[in-house]
Design a protein around this motif. Structure first.
Motif, PDB file in Angstrom:
ATOM      1  N   PHE A  51       0.924  -1.006   0.273  1.00  0.00           N
ATOM      2  CA  PHE A  51       0.270   0.256   0.120  1.00  0.00           C
ATOM      3  C   PHE A  51       0.940   1.312  -0.458  1.00  0.00           C
ATOM      4  CE2 PHE A  51      -1.761   4.259   2.487  1.00  0.00           C
ATOM      5  CZ  PHE A  51      -3.292   3.550   2.073  1.00  0.00           C
ATOM      6  N   ASP A  52       1.123   2.260  -0.968  1.00  0.00           N
ATOM      7  CA  ASP A  52       1.832   3.229  -1.128  1.00  0.00           C
ATOM      8  C   ASP A  52       1.043   4.348  -1.431  1.00  0.00           C
ATOM      9  OD1 ASP A  52       3.813   4.763  -0.144  1.00  0.00           O
ATOM     10  OD2 ASP A  52       4.905   2.427  -1.085  1.00  0.00           O
ATOM     11  N   CYS A  53       2.029   5.554  -2.038  1.00  0.00           N
ATOM     12  CA  CYS A  53       1.220   6.606  -2.670  1.00  0.00           C
ATOM     13  C   CYS A  53       2.267   8.151  -2.980  1.00  0.00           C
ATOM     14  CB  CYS A  53       0.392   7.614  -1.046  1.00  0.00           C
ATOM     15  SG  CYS A  53      -0.471   9.047  -1.746  1.00  0.00           S
ATOM     16  N   ALA A  54       1.721   8.777  -3.697  1.00  0.00           N
ATOM     17  CA  ALA A  54       2.330   9.460  -4.522  1.00  0.00           C
ATOM     18  C   ALA A  54       1.316  10.145  -5.333  1.00  0.00           C
ATOM     19  CB  ALA A  54       3.691   8.956  -4.987  1.00  0.00           C
ATOM     20  N   HIS A  55       1.723  11.957  -5.171  1.00  0.00           N
ATOM     21  CA  HIS A  55       1.459  12.439  -5.852  1.00  0.00           C
ATOM     22  C   HIS A  55      -0.372  12.653  -5.003  1.00  0.00           C
ATOM     23  CE1 HIS A  55       4.599  13.561  -7.426  1.00  0.00           C
ATOM     24  NE2 HIS A  55       4.898  12.903  -8.319  1.00  0.00           N
ATOM     25  N   ASP A  56      -0.337  12.278  -3.738  1.00  0.00           N
ATOM     26  CA  ASP A  56      -1.996  12.076  -3.191  1.00  0.00           C
ATOM     27  C   ASP A  56      -2.810  10.870  -3.742  1.00  0.00           C
ATOM     28  OD1 ASP A  56      -1.898  13.999  -1.769  1.00  0.00           O
ATOM     29  OD2 ASP A  56      -2.859  15.711  -2.934  1.00  0.00           O
ATOM     30  N   GLN A  57      -2.015  10.187  -4.806  1.00  0.00           N
ATOM     31  CA  GLN A  57      -2.665   9.212  -5.681  1.00  0.00           C
ATOM     32  C   GLN A  57      -2.218   7.872  -4.597  1.00  0.00           C
ATOM     33  OE1 GLN A  57      -5.383   9.689  -8.061  1.00  0.00           O
ATOM     34  NE2 GLN A  57      -4.566  12.290  -7.671  1.00  0.00           N
ATOM     35  N   TYR A  58      -3.470   6.904  -4.024  1.00  0.00           N
ATOM     36  CA  TYR A  58      -2.857   5.650  -3.399  1.00  0.00           C
ATOM     37  C   TYR A  58      -3.272   4.417  -3.782  1.00  0.00           C
ATOM     38  CZ  TYR A  58      -2.968   8.260   1.025  1.00  0.00           C
ATOM     39  OH  TYR A  58      -1.875   8.933   1.945  1.00  0.00           O
ATOM     40  N   SER A  59      -2.613   3.485  -3.927  1.00  0.00           N
ATOM     41  CA  SER A  59      -3.020   2.223  -4.536  1.00  0.00           C
ATOM     42  C   SER A  59      -2.387   0.995  -4.280  1.00  0.00           C
ATOM     43  CB  SER A  59      -2.464   2.663  -6.134  1.00  0.00           C
ATOM     44  OG  SER A  59      -0.769   2.630  -6.118  1.00  0.00           O
ATOM     45  N   VAL A  60      -3.079   0.178  -4.518  1.00  0.00           N
ATOM     46  CA  VAL A  60      -2.249  -0.929  -3.505  1.00  0.00           C
ATOM     47  C   VAL A  60      -1.664  -2.202  -5.016  1.00  0.00           C
ATOM     48  CG1 VAL A  60      -3.094  -3.733  -2.849  1.00  0.00           C
ATOM     49  CG2 VAL A  60      -3.563  -1.294  -1.805  1.00  0.00           C
ATOM     50  N   LEU A  61      -0.219  -2.405  -5.196  1.00  0.00           N
ATOM     51  CA  LEU A  61       0.421  -3.383  -5.481  1.00  0.00           C
ATOM     52  C   LEU A  61       0.230  -5.318  -5.205  1.00  0.00           C
ATOM     53  CD1 LEU A  61       2.248  -3.873  -8.207  1.00  0.00           C
ATOM     54  CD2 LEU A  61       4.357  -3.238  -6.779  1.00  0.00           C
ATOM     55  N   LEU A  62       0.187  -5.575  -5.973  1.00  0.00           N
ATOM     56  CA  LEU A  62       0.404  -7.201  -5.319  1.00  0.00           C
ATOM     57  C   LEU A  62       0.869  -7.954  -6.568  1.00  0.00           C
ATOM     58  CD1 LEU A  62      -2.894  -8.743  -2.940  1.00  0.00           C
ATOM     59  CD2 LEU A  62      -1.696  -9.866  -5.491  1.00  0.00           C
ATOM     60  N   ALA A  63       1.643  -9.071  -6.206  1.00  0.00           N
ATOM     61  CA  ALA A  63       1.947 -10.537  -7.124  1.00  0.00           C
ATOM     62  C   ALA A  63       2.321 -11.171  -6.951  1.00  0.00           C
ATOM     63  CB  ALA A  63       3.115  -9.540  -7.600  1.00  0.00           C
ATOM     64  N   ARG A  64       1.567 -12.599  -7.602  1.00  0.00           N
ATOM     65  CA  ARG A  64       1.950 -13.451  -6.510  1.00  0.00           C
ATOM     66  C   ARG A  64       3.320 -14.197  -7.229  1.00  0.00           C
ATOM     67  NH1 ARG A  64      -4.285 -15.757  -9.442  1.00  0.00           N
ATOM     68  NH2 ARG A  64      -5.092 -15.989  -7.093  1.00  0.00           N
ATOM     69  N   GLY A  65       3.111 -15.330  -6.505  1.00  0.00           N
ATOM     70  CA  GLY A  65       4.998 -15.814  -6.667  1.00  0.00           C
ATOM     71  C   GLY A  65       5.230 -17.236  -5.971  1.00  0.00           C
ATOM     72  N   ARG A  66       6.747 -17.467  -5.427  1.00  0.00           N
ATOM     73  CA  ARG A  66       7.106 -18.620  -4.218  1.00  0.00           C
ATOM     74  C   ARG A  66       8.047 -18.229  -3.890  1.00  0.00           C
ATOM     75  NH1 ARG A  66       3.675 -23.078  -5.230  1.00  0.00           N
ATOM     76  NH2 ARG A  66       5.602 -24.231  -3.975  1.00  0.00           N
ATOM     77  N   ILE A  67       8.517 -18.709  -2.874  1.00  0.00           N
ATOM     78  CA  ILE A  67       9.789 -18.640  -2.244  1.00  0.00           C
ATOM     79  C   ILE A  67       9.956 -19.728  -2.416  1.00  0.00           C
ATOM     80  CG2 ILE A  67      10.635 -18.965   0.499  1.00  0.00           C
ATOM     81  CD1 ILE A  67       9.559 -16.527  -0.395  1.00  0.00           C
ATOM     82  N   VAL A  68      11.494 -20.302  -3.351  1.00  0.00           N
ATOM     83  CA  VAL A  68      11.848 -21.120  -3.042  1.00  0.00           C
ATOM     84  C   VAL A  68      13.585 -21.473  -2.889  1.00  0.00           C
ATOM     85  CG1 VAL A  68      10.702 -21.246  -5.909  1.00  0.00           C
ATOM     86  CG2 VAL A  68      12.609 -19.747  -5.606  1.00  0.00           C
ATOM     87  N   ASP A  69      13.999 -22.578  -3.488  1.00  0.00           N
ATOM     88  CA  ASP A  69      15.545 -22.664  -3.004  1.00  0.00           C
ATOM     89  C   ASP A  69      16.337 -21.593  -3.625  1.00  0.00           C
ATOM     90  OD1 ASP A  69      15.017 -25.166  -1.154  1.00  0.00           O
ATOM     91  OD2 ASP A  69      15.216 -26.273  -2.744  1.00  0.00           O
ATOM     92  N   GLY A  70      17.850 -21.210  -3.409  1.00  0.00           N
ATOM     93  CA  GLY A  70      18.673 -20.509  -3.525  1.00  0.00           C
ATOM     94  C   GLY A  70      19.454 -20.358  -2.511  1.00  0.00           C
ATOM     95  N   PRO A  71      20.482 -19.580  -3.343  1.00  0.00           N
ATOM     96  CA  PRO A  71      21.842 -19.059  -2.120  1.00  0.00           C
ATOM     97  C   PRO A  71      21.907 -19.331  -1.049  1.00  0.00           C
ATOM     98  CG  PRO A  71      22.181 -18.216  -4.918  1.00  0.00           C
ATOM     99  CD  PRO A  71      20.579 -18.867  -4.187  1.00  0.00           C
TER     100      PRO A  71
END
Length: 487
Positions: free
Chosen positions: A398-418
């Motif tokens: 949830f964030d805002c700039a120039h008085d415009q609020y929005s919600v960015l949302l994305a699906r993904g996965r936690i996977v193996d890594g270094p």
């Protein structure tokens, strides 16, 4: 997660069954058939475990059909402290009566009409016309300025009904959580952390979100008092903390300080009616206490009181929304606040999800070790090392700039890594370069809340009831969410 925090998010539903009753011609809409439908509806709600209030007090049918009853019904629901309204159409219904109740309550509202039987042969009279009634009612609700959700005309026992009903309940949970939300802020924003600035007055004016500020000196004095006056609770908390990690590599003195700081922050939040908080976790607090607050923030988050580092107010709002949504879906893994930190050198769609020690240790990946230890960049103790578990992931901001609020949302996965230091996991996303571009052009920062649940449909529906907040969904798309709910 502690039950006392789960209770904060539970929703009580007002159920307002409606029917049309034409007194001179009762054969047109049979009250008996409508009442049979009502009985089936309440049996379904009972089977789903819904906490609800009905209107059996109103008349022998326990349904609304007179507009003159609207005020009495609305006042009764208010007295029961309900959080959302469900209006099932047991036949054509009364669009005027239900619209007046909904307007007076001003709560998330769900309307639904059952899939009626085929018209009788030989030109017989249709007994319900429920869908016809909901079309009429939706027009009147719009005229009254009532925001509402609807379930497509379907059988009561269908998956479509349950999927959409539970999604609405999740949205109502998010709305309840944000209603008059109070955020505890400990310390001023750290110098140089310009990306976490927010408009405190605007949050209060637009959303009723209030920030309660304590200084570092306030929490320091409370922390000292806890150690002096609550020795038994401190020792109990020390034991609990030690049992949560595989390796406790801190001195007994610092373990006592860690336990006391957790108690002090939780008590401060509870006393001020705050269900989330943020902390200036930099030098002033570290120098005053002699410890890092990282583990404490993660452990409070695991209990159900999200505590966000680096004075990130919008991160607090993101965490509350995500937690409310996942609890409504029956998942009680804690949220966690990550930094988007390091793109994988060889895999274009992997990103390091990292922070310096604030992920709850309960998210530990099986087969790995959790450690309470010193900060990676400083000698002070009180942070932890955790590699979080693999699994489906939703990230949101949830964030805002120039008085415009929005919600960015994305699906993904936690996977193996270094392996790396501190608390971390590797996220894999569909088309990370495009998601990265979305983040860069904003209005978002690298602080993102993660949760092990598919909360996208719930958040989408909740935003229907939040004026001035745009749904900026990367994956799934809005059309994909709508399509999945209809099926």
């Amino acid at each position: 997660m502690l039950e006392k925090y789960k209770k904060i998010y539970k929703v009580k539903l007002a159920v307002l069954p409606t029917m049309r009753l034409i007194v001179p011609r009762p054969h047109l809409y049979s009250p008996e058939i409508a009442m049979a439908m009502k009985k089936e509806i309440f049996a379904r709600l009972d089977a789903m475990g819904i906490d609800y209030v009905n209107i059996d007090f109103l008349n022998k049918e326990g349904m609304i059909y007179n507009e003159t009853d609207a005020d009495a019904v609305a006042d009764y629901f208010k007295s029961q402290h309900v959080n959302a309204l469900f209006i099932p159409f047991c036949n054509f219904g009364s669009e005027g009566a239900i619209s007046r109740v909904a307007k007076k309550l001003g709560l998330p509202t769900l309307i639904w009409a059952p899939r009626d039987p085929m018209p009788p042969e030989n030109f017989g009279i249709r007994a319900r016309d429920s869908q016809c009634g909901i079309f009429a009612a939706s027009r009147v609700l719009n005229t009254f300025g009532v925001k509402f959700t609807y379930i497509p005309s379907c059988k009561l026992e269908s998956d479509i009904f349950e999927r959409n009903f539970r999604n609405f309940m999740g949205a109502a949970t998010v709305v309840k959580a944000l209603n008059r939300l109070r955020i505890l802020q400990i310390g001023a924003r750290p110098t140089g952390f310009l990306s976490v600035r927010c408009n405190e007055a605007q949050l209060l004016e637009r959303f009723g979100i209030e920030i309660v500020t304590l200084t570092v000196q306030d929490i320091y004095e409370r922390w000292m008092k806890v150690m002096a006056d609550q020795e038994s609770l401190v020792h109990e908390t020390m034991s609990t903390v030690k049992n949560k990690v595989d390796i406790c590599d801190v001195t007994e003195e610092n373990l006592e300080k860690i336990a006391a700081l957790k108690i002090a922050m939780e008590q401060a939040a509870n006393e001020h009616g705050c269900m989330v908080g943020c902390v200036n976790c930099s030098d002033p607090l570290r120098n005053a206490t002699g410890i890092m607050p990282c583990f404490v923030l993660g452990d409070l988050t695991a209990d159900g009181l999200p505590m966000i580092c680096e004075s990130d107010i919008h991160g607090c709002i993101s965490a509350v929304m995500a937690l409310a949504a996942e609890l409504a879906l029956g998942c009680d893994d804690p949220t966690f606040l990550m930094d988007l930190t390091n793109r994988h050198e060889f895999d274009d769609d992997k990103e390091l999800l990292w922070h310096c020690g604030v992920f709850p240790v309960v998210l530990k990946k099986e087969g790995t070790l959790s450690e309470l230890t010193h900060h990676y960049g400083a000698p002070k103790e009180g942070t932890c090392r955790v590699n979080i578990k693999n699994g489906p992931l939703t990230v949101m901001r949830f964030d805002c700039a120039h008085d415009q609020y929005s919600v960015l949302l994305a699906r993904g996965r936690i996977v193996d890594g270094p392996s790396t230091n501190c608390t971390y996991g590797w996220g894999e996303f569909e088309n990370w370069p495009e998601l990265e571009e979305r983040l860069i052009y904003g209005p978002y920062i690298h602080h993102i809340v993660g949760v092990y649940a598919d909360i996208a449909p719930v958040i989408y529906e909740a935003l229907r009831y939040m004026d001035g907040v745009e749904a900026d969904f990367f994956s799934p798309s809005i059309n994909e969410i709508k399509s999945a709910l209809r099926k």
